[in-house]
Design a protein around this motif. Structure first.
Motif, PDB file in Angstrom:
ATOM      1  N   ASN A   4      35.158  36.889  31.183  1.00 56.12           N
ATOM      2  CA  ASN A   4      35.288  35.446  30.958  1.00 56.12           C
ATOM      3  C   ASN A   4      34.263  34.631  31.746  1.00 56.12           C
ATOM      4  OD1 ASN A   4      37.386  35.852  29.224  1.00 56.12           O
ATOM      5  ND2 ASN A   4      38.980  35.389  30.715  1.00 56.12           N
ATOM      6  N   GLU A   5      33.876  35.088  32.897  1.00 54.30           N
ATOM      7  CA  GLU A   5      32.920  34.360  33.736  1.00 54.30           C
ATOM      8  C   GLU A   5      31.487  34.850  33.527  1.00 54.30           C
ATOM      9  OE1 GLU A   5      33.666  31.703  35.501  1.00 54.30           O
ATOM     10  OE2 GLU A   5      35.749  31.896  34.869  1.00 54.30           O
ATOM     11  N   ASN A   6      31.259  35.657  32.494  1.00 50.40           N
ATOM     12  CA  ASN A   6      29.933  36.216  32.199  1.00 50.40           C
ATOM     13  C   ASN A   6      29.370  37.012  33.374  1.00 50.40           C
ATOM     14  OD1 ASN A   6      29.838  35.164  29.581  1.00 50.40           O
ATOM     15  ND2 ASN A   6      29.093  33.199  30.337  1.00 50.40           N
ATOM     16  N   LEU A   7      30.205  37.797  34.014  1.00 49.44           N
ATOM     17  CA  LEU A   7      29.783  38.628  35.132  1.00 49.44           C
ATOM     18  C   LEU A   7      29.706  40.100  34.756  1.00 49.44           C
ATOM     19  CD1 LEU A   7      31.848  36.848  37.902  1.00 49.44           C
ATOM     20  CD2 LEU A   7      29.361  36.811  37.648  1.00 49.44           C
ATOM     21  N   TRP A  26      25.799  43.901  40.921  1.00 48.09           N
ATOM     22  CA  TRP A  26      26.753  42.945  41.476  1.00 48.09           C
ATOM     23  C   TRP A  26      28.114  43.603  41.614  1.00 48.09           C
ATOM     24  CZ3 TRP A  26      31.253  40.922  39.291  1.00 48.09           C
ATOM     25  CH2 TRP A  26      31.867  39.910  40.047  1.00 48.09           C
ATOM     26  N   ASP A  27      28.815  43.220  42.652  1.00 48.04           N
ATOM     27  CA  ASP A  27      30.150  43.727  42.936  1.00 48.04           C
ATOM     28  C   ASP A  27      31.013  42.531  43.332  1.00 48.04           C
ATOM     29  OD1 ASP A  27      32.146  45.781  43.689  1.00 48.04           O
ATOM     30  OD2 ASP A  27      31.729  45.103  45.728  1.00 48.04           O
ATOM     31  N   PRO A  28      32.269  42.459  42.851  1.00 48.89           N
ATOM     32  CA  PRO A  28      33.115  41.313  43.204  1.00 48.89           C
ATOM     33  C   PRO A  28      33.298  41.128  44.719  1.00 48.89           C
ATOM     34  CG  PRO A  28      34.160  42.619  41.489  1.00 48.89           C
ATOM     35  CD  PRO A  28      32.942  43.374  41.932  1.00 48.89           C
ATOM     36  N   LEU A  29      33.135  42.203  45.480  1.00 46.96           N
ATOM     37  CA  LEU A  29      33.295  42.117  46.936  1.00 46.96           C
ATOM     38  C   LEU A  29      31.949  41.990  47.650  1.00 46.96           C
ATOM     39  CD1 LEU A  29      36.030  44.879  47.326  1.00 46.96           C
ATOM     40  CD2 LEU A  29      36.343  42.405  47.114  1.00 46.96           C
TER      41      LEU A  29
END
Length: 135
Positions: A4-7, A84-87
């Motif tokens: 949803n956030e284009n990540l 990229w990593d959420p953390l």
């Protein structure tokens, strides 16, 4: 939320030795990194930008080179790309790496994307197969 956030195809660009202004990077990175689709750029820290690609092909391309050199006004700014990593923490080096996996002497019965992805999933999340498997 990642989709949803284009990540889904998000990459971190790390500049160790300075960089152009963010509004210039928004024009330079898609062109100089030879991206085929659209992308959005945002600042993460004083050395990191978040590049959100819209195509898997661009995502793989960004992660497949050790560095890109973003050139502006006869200056060249090296940019390393990281998954990229959420953390993600800009104060720490990432522990995530991209690896090419080879299956020498793979029997023809496994010549399919689903089979190769199933085998590669033992190591991590597969991104793409090579041209030989696709064809």
């Amino acid at each position: 939320m990642i989709v949803n956030e284009n990540l889904e195809y998000a990459v971190i660009g790390k500049f160790s030795y300075g960089w152009p202004e963010i509004q210039d990077l928004r024009k330079l990175i898609p062109k100089q990194c030879e991206m085929k689709g659209d992308c959005n750029l945002g600042l993460l820290s004083n050395r990191h930008v978040l590049i959100r690609a819209t195509l898997l092909e661009d995502y793989v391309h960004l992660l497949s080179k050790p560095a890109f050199y973003i050139t502006q006004n006869n200056w060249s700014f090296p940019m390393r790309t990281l998954k990229w990593d959420p953390l993600f923490n800009p104060e720490k080096e990432t522990t995530i790496a991209i690896a090419w996996i080879s299956f020498p002497s793979l029997p023809p019965i496994f010549f399919g994307k689903e089979a190769v992805f199933s085998l590669a999933a033992v190591v991590g999340k597969p991104l793409q197969v090579n041209m030989a498997i696709r064809n």
